[in-house]
Design a protein around this motif. Structure first.
Motif, PDB file in Angstrom:
ATOM      1  N   LEU A 133      -0.613 -32.439  21.398  1.00  0.00           N
ATOM      2  CA  LEU A 133      -0.777 -33.822  21.852  1.00  0.00           C
ATOM      3  C   LEU A 133       0.452 -34.322  22.596  1.00  0.00           C
ATOM      4  O   LEU A 133       0.378 -34.804  23.715  1.00  0.00           O
ATOM      5  CB  LEU A 133      -1.053 -34.724  20.644  1.00  0.00           C
ATOM      6  CG  LEU A 133      -1.286 -36.194  20.941  1.00  0.00           C
ATOM      7  CD1 LEU A 133      -2.545 -36.387  21.764  1.00  0.00           C
ATOM      8  CD2 LEU A 133      -1.388 -36.990  19.649  1.00  0.00           C
ATOM      9  N   SER A 134       1.587 -34.236  21.945  1.00  0.00           N
ATOM     10  CA  SER A 134       2.799 -34.766  22.547  1.00  0.00           C
ATOM     11  C   SER A 134       3.986 -34.083  21.878  1.00  0.00           C
ATOM     12  O   SER A 134       3.810 -33.202  21.036  1.00  0.00           O
ATOM     13  CB  SER A 134       2.879 -36.280  22.363  1.00  0.00           C
ATOM     14  OG  SER A 134       3.984 -36.799  23.066  1.00  0.00           O
ATOM     15  N   SER A 135       5.147 -34.524  22.256  1.00  0.00           N
ATOM     16  CA  SER A 135       6.338 -33.927  21.687  1.00  0.00           C
ATOM     17  C   SER A 135       7.413 -34.976  21.548  1.00  0.00           C
ATOM     18  O   SER A 135       7.576 -35.834  22.414  1.00  0.00           O
ATOM     19  CB  SER A 135       6.821 -32.791  22.583  1.00  0.00           C
ATOM     20  OG  SER A 135       8.198 -32.802  22.701  1.00  0.00           O
ATOM     21  N   ARG A 162      -3.290 -36.317  26.427  1.00  0.00           N
ATOM     22  CA  ARG A 162      -3.652 -36.662  25.050  1.00  0.00           C
ATOM     23  C   ARG A 162      -4.774 -35.748  24.565  1.00  0.00           C
ATOM     24  O   ARG A 162      -5.830 -36.203  24.164  1.00  0.00           O
ATOM     25  CB  ARG A 162      -4.093 -38.115  25.006  1.00  0.00           C
ATOM     26  CG  ARG A 162      -3.660 -38.875  23.769  1.00  0.00           C
ATOM     27  CD  ARG A 162      -4.044 -40.294  23.966  1.00  0.00           C
ATOM     28  NE  ARG A 162      -3.766 -41.165  22.848  1.00  0.00           N
ATOM     29  CZ  ARG A 162      -4.218 -42.404  22.781  1.00  0.00           C
ATOM     30  NH1 ARG A 162      -4.949 -42.893  23.744  1.00  0.00           N
ATOM     31  NH2 ARG A 162      -3.932 -43.169  21.753  1.00  0.00           N
ATOM     32  N   PHE A 180      -6.480 -33.688  21.914  1.00  0.00           N
ATOM     33  CA  PHE A 180      -6.490 -33.694  20.448  1.00  0.00           C
ATOM     34  C   PHE A 180      -7.008 -32.380  19.868  1.00  0.00           C
ATOM     35  O   PHE A 180      -6.531 -31.915  18.839  1.00  0.00           O
ATOM     36  CB  PHE A 180      -7.375 -34.841  19.933  1.00  0.00           C
ATOM     37  CG  PHE A 180      -6.847 -36.215  20.223  1.00  0.00           C
ATOM     38  CD1 PHE A 180      -5.754 -36.720  19.524  1.00  0.00           C
ATOM     39  CD2 PHE A 180      -7.438 -37.016  21.194  1.00  0.00           C
ATOM     40  CE1 PHE A 180      -5.270 -37.995  19.775  1.00  0.00           C
ATOM     41  CE2 PHE A 180      -6.959 -38.294  21.450  1.00  0.00           C
ATOM     42  CZ  PHE A 180      -5.873 -38.788  20.741  1.00  0.00           C
ATOM     43  N   LEU A 203     -11.649 -37.504  19.602  1.00  0.00           N
ATOM     44  CA  LEU A 203     -10.718 -36.873  18.661  1.00  0.00           C
ATOM     45  C   LEU A 203     -11.133 -35.450  18.288  1.00  0.00           C
ATOM     46  O   LEU A 203     -10.294 -34.614  17.974  1.00  0.00           O
ATOM     47  CB  LEU A 203     -10.594 -37.739  17.405  1.00  0.00           C
ATOM     48  CG  LEU A 203     -10.069 -39.158  17.685  1.00  0.00           C
ATOM     49  CD1 LEU A 203     -10.219 -40.033  16.460  1.00  0.00           C
ATOM     50  CD2 LEU A 203      -8.622 -39.111  18.132  1.00  0.00           C
ATOM     51  N   TYR A 209      -5.279 -33.961   6.287  1.00  0.00           N
ATOM     52  CA  TYR A 209      -5.612 -33.986   7.710  1.00  0.00           C
ATOM     53  C   TYR A 209      -6.430 -32.764   8.142  1.00  0.00           C
ATOM     54  O   TYR A 209      -7.129 -32.820   9.143  1.00  0.00           O
ATOM     55  CB  TYR A 209      -4.339 -33.985   8.567  1.00  0.00           C
ATOM     56  CG  TYR A 209      -3.545 -35.262   8.558  1.00  0.00           C
ATOM     57  CD1 TYR A 209      -4.165 -36.509   8.476  1.00  0.00           C
ATOM     58  CD2 TYR A 209      -2.160 -35.220   8.676  1.00  0.00           C
ATOM     59  CE1 TYR A 209      -3.422 -37.677   8.496  1.00  0.00           C
ATOM     60  CE2 TYR A 209      -1.409 -36.388   8.704  1.00  0.00           C
ATOM     61  CZ  TYR A 209      -2.034 -37.612   8.614  1.00  0.00           C
ATOM     62  OH  TYR A 209      -1.302 -38.771   8.646  1.00  0.00           O
ATOM     63  N   TYR A 233      -0.284 -34.777   4.782  1.00  0.00           N
ATOM     64  CA  TYR A 233       0.809 -35.579   5.312  1.00  0.00           C
ATOM     65  C   TYR A 233       1.915 -35.619   4.264  1.00  0.00           C
ATOM     66  O   TYR A 233       1.714 -36.106   3.147  1.00  0.00           O
ATOM     67  CB  TYR A 233       0.336 -37.002   5.601  1.00  0.00           C
ATOM     68  CG  TYR A 233       1.435 -37.903   6.122  1.00  0.00           C
ATOM     69  CD1 TYR A 233       1.802 -37.882   7.460  1.00  0.00           C
ATOM     70  CD2 TYR A 233       2.105 -38.775   5.274  1.00  0.00           C
ATOM     71  CE1 TYR A 233       2.805 -38.697   7.948  1.00  0.00           C
ATOM     72  CE2 TYR A 233       3.114 -39.604   5.749  1.00  0.00           C
ATOM     73  CZ  TYR A 233       3.460 -39.558   7.083  1.00  0.00           C
ATOM     74  OH  TYR A 233       4.469 -40.372   7.557  1.00  0.00           O
ATOM     75  N   HIS A 254      -1.104 -31.207  10.475  1.00  0.00           N
ATOM     76  CA  HIS A 254      -2.304 -31.852  11.007  1.00  0.00           C
ATOM     77  C   HIS A 254      -3.412 -30.874  11.365  1.00  0.00           C
ATOM     78  O   HIS A 254      -4.571 -31.271  11.503  1.00  0.00           O
ATOM     79  CB  HIS A 254      -1.954 -32.682  12.246  1.00  0.00           C
ATOM     80  CG  HIS A 254      -3.030 -33.640  12.628  1.00  0.00           C
ATOM     81  ND1 HIS A 254      -4.040 -33.334  13.519  1.00  0.00           N
ATOM     82  CD2 HIS A 254      -3.285 -34.899  12.190  1.00  0.00           C
ATOM     83  CE1 HIS A 254      -4.856 -34.364  13.620  1.00  0.00           C
ATOM     84  NE2 HIS A 254      -4.431 -35.326  12.835  1.00  0.00           N
ATOM     85  N   LEU A 313       3.034 -32.345  12.754  1.00  0.00           N
ATOM     86  CA  LEU A 313       3.305 -33.534  13.542  1.00  0.00           C
ATOM     87  C   LEU A 313       4.802 -33.603  13.810  1.00  0.00           C
ATOM     88  O   LEU A 313       5.595 -33.810  12.900  1.00  0.00           O
ATOM     89  CB  LEU A 313       2.832 -34.788  12.803  1.00  0.00           C
ATOM     90  CG  LEU A 313       1.326 -34.847  12.515  1.00  0.00           C
ATOM     91  CD1 LEU A 313       0.961 -36.114  11.757  1.00  0.00           C
ATOM     92  CD2 LEU A 313       0.528 -34.749  13.805  1.00  0.00           C
ATOM     93  N   ASN A 314       5.161 -33.358  15.026  1.00  0.00           N
ATOM     94  CA  ASN A 314       6.548 -33.411  15.508  1.00  0.00           C
ATOM     95  C   ASN A 314       7.401 -32.232  15.053  1.00  0.00           C
ATOM     96  O   ASN A 314       8.625 -32.268  15.196  1.00  0.00           O
ATOM     97  CB  ASN A 314       7.231 -34.721  15.102  1.00  0.00           C
ATOM     98  CG  ASN A 314       6.603 -35.906  15.800  1.00  0.00           C
ATOM     99  OD1 ASN A 314       6.255 -35.813  16.970  1.00  0.00           O
ATOM    100  ND2 ASN A 314       6.447 -37.000  15.095  1.00  0.00           N
ATOM    101  N   GLN A 322       3.617 -32.252  18.498  1.00  0.00           N
ATOM    102  CA  GLN A 322       2.494 -32.585  17.626  1.00  0.00           C
ATOM    103  C   GLN A 322       1.356 -31.621  17.928  1.00  0.00           C
ATOM    104  O   GLN A 322       0.666 -31.764  18.935  1.00  0.00           O
ATOM    105  CB  GLN A 322       2.051 -34.020  17.882  1.00  0.00           C
ATOM    106  CG  GLN A 322       3.149 -35.035  17.637  1.00  0.00           C
ATOM    107  CD  GLN A 322       2.953 -36.309  18.428  1.00  0.00           C
ATOM    108  OE1 GLN A 322       1.896 -36.547  19.000  1.00  0.00           O
ATOM    109  NE2 GLN A 322       3.976 -37.144  18.458  1.00  0.00           N
ATOM    110  N   TRP A 332      -1.892 -30.948  17.346  1.00  0.00           N
ATOM    111  CA  TRP A 332      -2.949 -31.789  16.777  1.00  0.00           C
ATOM    112  C   TRP A 332      -4.170 -30.957  16.356  1.00  0.00           C
ATOM    113  O   TRP A 332      -4.821 -31.268  15.375  1.00  0.00           O
ATOM    114  CB  TRP A 332      -3.352 -32.842  17.812  1.00  0.00           C
ATOM    115  CG  TRP A 332      -3.834 -34.120  17.211  1.00  0.00           C
ATOM    116  CD1 TRP A 332      -5.127 -34.512  17.038  1.00  0.00           C
ATOM    117  CD2 TRP A 332      -3.031 -35.185  16.691  1.00  0.00           C
ATOM    118  NE1 TRP A 332      -5.175 -35.756  16.450  1.00  0.00           N
ATOM    119  CE2 TRP A 332      -3.899 -36.202  16.228  1.00  0.00           C
ATOM    120  CE3 TRP A 332      -1.645 -35.387  16.576  1.00  0.00           C
ATOM    121  CZ2 TRP A 332      -3.441 -37.396  15.660  1.00  0.00           C
ATOM    122  CZ3 TRP A 332      -1.198 -36.574  16.021  1.00  0.00           C
ATOM    123  CH2 TRP A 332      -2.080 -37.557  15.559  1.00  0.00           C
TER     124      TRP A 332
END
Lengths: 590, 327
Positions: free
Chosen positions: B26-28, B63, B65, B105, B233, B250, B277, B294-295, B317, B319
């Protein structure tokens, strides 16, 4: 055909509708300054090319920016096509081909906010219009030109419809209003479909009139859906001030290099697309923005951003109240979580030659659940992520916040704000922003704090004990009681005479909150004799009559009227009217 | 080819198969959210059991997922921009949805018809029956429409379960109508069907740990273990040992059950980040398990989750994870 002719007629007349009021000179000045910017943006580049400044270098910059991946897709989409369309007659063919290719090779993320989608779909609409009849292999998203055009047209029409019927979601944002009007300038300029062109013009009229009715000398006053702390505590630093300066001539002088007047973000040059285009502000909106001879109440209905979970209504209404005078404005939203992260619920904004010309109070709230109402990512993960980009979301000292524990009641120049913070909340305090630029700040034995900024007088009565914390540009009034609040009344030399007269008048008002911890009720009789009674979570009474938010219209005030759901907005100034009829796609009047 | 989503699993246990694994990043944390120059986001593909990864498709932040391959080889990505579809292994893509559909999602292909796929979105369930030429919102019967996952029942494909903020919504008619069924009042994040026992489902929740149903989702009982109050998750089954189940949590890393979900043990040795996740278990013995954090990027275990080593996507992340096997 009838719509086409009407639209063309309206368009051609609108270009000459404005008595210039110095607009042309300011637009030229804006282009000159933007063209000289060392920091590159598509806006400064468009200005450079338009003015023919150092074209080889400008082409080189455009070439590198077209390949730059650091800008998010939706920003890129409309700024690239806007720059291209404004300058294409001057671009070499090789660069034209590269711009076209950019819409094939680079995925453009649509984003997740209203302004993102306005930028993305404006860009896509104009790109698909510019390069029609091409198959999906020629576009980043695999869709044909026709498919892209129809999709963009569909969403833009949808956005215009909901904005003109139930209100904007990212409404009245001093920071973000430029990224709503800027795409509309481009859409108005280049949409070939006359109906879309007229609707873009109507959106510009609507957005600028919305601003005009609530602006004071360049500052966007009262409650805002979204704003950044730097802009909240220094309203004239917000990008919206550039719009005010360009179109309304306020503030009178744009001191480009003074920190006070510089936007928080040096890249906020979105108004360049206005200066390059043919949209002219209708005279009626100019008058709305600049005539403050008679104080007035202006109310609006807006909408909450899409609630995707933890709520039964997708877009609950936001009720906005602004009292405007020649010296100050007092404005508020009803309180509660109306927007995530960056809400600004109420303030006094006053006319001043000094910076930080505002005063307000808030509860610094944050929670993953609040964010999860608006963003689809995981609840426990969201707060930390938002902090990465907005930096202050979880900060106890932040100056923007939507709190479920805050409610307001405003009547003209008086406001009661109440807080009922749950025990265990992470930030169990409320903060008031009192700028050091105030001419006077006096803690009176009566319990009132009296402030003066030029000819504006502010009376602020905290309901609970507090402390002062000195900061760079302000004093922070901090109070630690969970059941809390303040009563505010604002006056001016015009309404109250001298500051001493004002203080005396306020001291003689009736304020009751002695049983507040039990009743959560405050009663206040203003210096003008209006009786306000407000119970947190209960009734809002003004002169014994309940405030009925359901009766709020989309716009209601001397300058703007519209009913919720109608899509027809009437602008008024004295005998003049201008009617924006979105269902019909027409603009009637001056 | 056989697709393996969160709720679909092959019965084969041999290693002589060409298995492709898909990682959706997803992102970083290293990069700005909205920047398009993020070198670690997007879809990655591995053909060597998660040891090395090759980027496919867009480098830009879109984005993404979750990505899954259908039995016909079509790739489906659940993204912020909608559902992306690729017919050439991720080299070129088409956004198959319009403006009405956003923030998708999960996407899962029907186990019985590759032309049919479902998406769980922030605005409800969506369905295509023509391989993405058109999509319809399938929200009839929903009160609140946010859904984060769905599971098509392999035993009865018209029976679909959707994870929602209000509990588990169920459809008995291929998604045409829905009713709020079980786990009412509980935020459900993920639903998975057991690979062999088709009557058995697992549901991971936001605050109430793990639930298990042994009667096709009619009723659920909470897993009264150390997982009971956790945020779940991700769920994954070991194709080589169907009584082995993994849960991604989590804050507590990975949990593993070797008795079909009756008892659980925390398996976090080597995990530097405990927010997990996504999970997938690859074919063969010993089991290779991938955990997307996540991260914290992607972690890989080659001993069934006993030990983890960082694999790739630093501070990212991860996902979504899924895998596809070619027989």
């Amino acid at each position: 055909m009838r719509i086409l002719l009407l639209s063309l007629l309206l368009w051609s007349s609108s270009a000459f509708a404005q008595d210039d009021h110095g607009y042309s000179a300011r637009a030229r000045h804006l282009l000159e300054v933007a063209a000289g910017e060392t920091e590159t943006s598509f806006f400064s580049l468009a200005a450079k090319i338009h003015l023919g400044r150092d074209l080889p270098r400008a082409y080189s910059i455009l070439d590198s920016m077209e390949r730059d991946r650091s800008m998010g897709g939706r920003f890129y989409a409309y700024t690239l096509i806007g720059t291209y369309l404004h300058t294409r007659d001057m671009l070499p063919d090789s660069l034209k081909r590269k711009v076209r290719e950019a819409f094939r090779v680079r995925m453009m993320y649509r984003g997740d906010t209203e302004n993102h989608w306005v930028m993305y779909y404006t860009g896509l609409y104009l790109a698909a219009q510019t390069w029609p009849n091409e198959d999906g292999t020629r576009w980043f998203n695999g869709k044909t030109s026709e498919e892209n055009f129809r999709e963009a047209e569909g969403w833009l029409n949808h956005w215009m419809t909901i904005t003109s019927t139930i209100g904007q979601g990212e409404f009245d944002s001093p920071t973000y209003m430029t990224v709503f009007v800027s795409p509309m300038f481009v859409l108005y300029e280049f949409a070939q479909n006359p109906l879309m062109k007229t609707r873009a013009q109507a959106m510009l009229d609507l957005l600028l009139a919305d601003f005009a009715a609530e602006q004071l000398d360049g500052a966007y006053c009262g409650g805002h859906s979204r704003d950044y702390p730097d802009d909240i505590i220094n309203p004239l630093a917000a990008p919206a001030t550039r719009v005010a300066w360009l179109f309304f001539g306020q503030p009178k002088e744009e001191k480009w290099d003074e920190a006070r007047y510089r936007p928080r973000n040096r890249g906020s040059w979105e108004t360049v697309f206005a200066a390059l285009g043919s949209y002219r502000l209708p005279e009626i909106i100019y008058r709305m923005a600049t005539d403050r001879t008679v104080p007035y109440v202006h109310t609006e209905t807006k909408r909450v951003r899409n609630i995707i979970r933890f709520g039964d209504v997708r877009n609950p209404p936001v009720y906005k109240y602004t009292y405007m005078t020649a010296d100050y404005a007092l404005g508020s939203l009803q309180g509660g979580i109306l927007q995530p992260i960056q809400q600004h619920t109420w303030d006094v904004t006053f006319k001043s030659e000094k910076p930080n010309n505002t005063l307000f109070m808030l509860h610094p709230f944050f929670s993953g659940r609040e964010l999860a109402m608006f963003f689809p990512e995981e609840i426990k993960f969201l707060a930390g992520e938002v902090d990465r980009y907005h930096l202050v979301y979880t900060n106890p000292n932040k100056w923007n916040s939507s709190s479920p524990f805050e409610q307001t009641l405003q009547h003209k120049n008086a406001l009661i704000v109440l807080y009922n913070i749950l025990p265990g909340e992470k930030h169990p305090h409320v903060d008031g922003f009192f700028p050091k630029s105030l001419d006077e700040r006096i803690v009176d034995g009566s319990g009132w704090i009296f402030c003066r900024a030029g000819d504006t007088y502010i009376a602020f009565h905290p309901l609970k004990p507090f402390e002062w914390i000195e900061e760079d540009v302000n004093w922070r009034l901090r109070s630690h009681d969970l059941k809390n609040g303040a009563v505010v009344e604002v006056g001016s030399a015009a309404s109250h005479g001298t500051f001493e007269d004002f203080k005396a008048a306020i001291r003689s008002t009736k304020l009751r909150f002695d049983d507040f911890d039990r009743s959560l009720t405050v009663e206040y009789v203003t210096s003008g004799g209006d009786h306000l009674r407000f119970t947190y979570g209960g009734k809002r009474l003004v002169n014994n009559r309940p405030v009925d938010f359901r009766a709020y219209r989309l716009f209601n005030g001397p300058f703007m009227q519209a009913d919720v759901g109608s899509g027809v907005i009437t602008l008024r100034y004295k005998e003049k009217t201008r009617t924006l009829d979105f269902p019909k796609g027409t603009i009637l009047g001056n | 080819m056989l697709a393996l989503g969160a709720c679909l699993l092959a019965s084969s246990t041999g290693r002589g198969q060409d298995e492709t694994t898909y990682m959706s990043v997803l992102s970083s944390r290293k990069h700005r959210l909205n920047a398009s120059d993020n070198p670690v986001v997007g879809l990655y593909v591995s053909k060597d059991r998660g040891m090395t990864w090759e980027h496919r498709g867009w480098r830009e932040y879109i984005r993404v997922f979750y990505t899954e391959a259908g039995p016909d080889g079509i790739l489906w990505s659940a993204c912020g921009n909608g559902v992306l579809r690729s017919a050439d292994g991720g080299m070129t893509w088409r956004i198959s949805t319009g403006w009405e559909i956003t923030e998708v999602l999960k996407v899962h292909v029907s186990p019985t018809n590759p032309e049919t796929a479902f998406g769980a979105t922030a605005y409800g369930i969506i369905r295509t029956t023509d391989s993405g030429k058109s999509w319809c919102a399938m929200t009839r019967g929903f009160h609140r429409t946010f859904t984060s996952d769905l599971c098509v029942d392999r035993a009865r494909p018209a029976h679909i379960l959707a994870a929602s903020e209000e509990g588990v919504y169920e459809s008995e008619d291929n998604g045409n109508t829905w009713k709020l069924g079980t786990l009412r009042g509980i935020v459900v994040n993920v639903i998975a069907q057991h690979p062999l026992n088709e009557r058995e489902f697992f549901a991971g929740t936001e605050d109430n740990g793990l639930f298990r149903s042994t009667n096709g989702g009619k009723s659920w009982h909470v897993s009264k273990t150390s997982l009971s109050r956790m945020t779940i998750y991700a769920l994954a089954f070991d194709p080589s040992s169907p009584s082995t189940v993994f849960a991604g949590t989590y804050g507590s890393g990975v949990y593993r059950s070797v008795d079909g979900g009756t008892t659980w043990l925390q398996k976090d040795q080597g995990l530097q980040i405990l927010d997990v996740h996504s999970l997938v278990v690859l074919q063969g013995r010993p089991s290779v398990v991938l955990a997307g954090t996540l991260n914290g990027g992607l972690y890989r275990s080659i001993d069934g989750g006993d030990h983890w080593t960082f694999n790739s996507q630093e501070e990212a992340q991860v996902w979504g994870l899924s895998t596809t096997r070619v027989k």
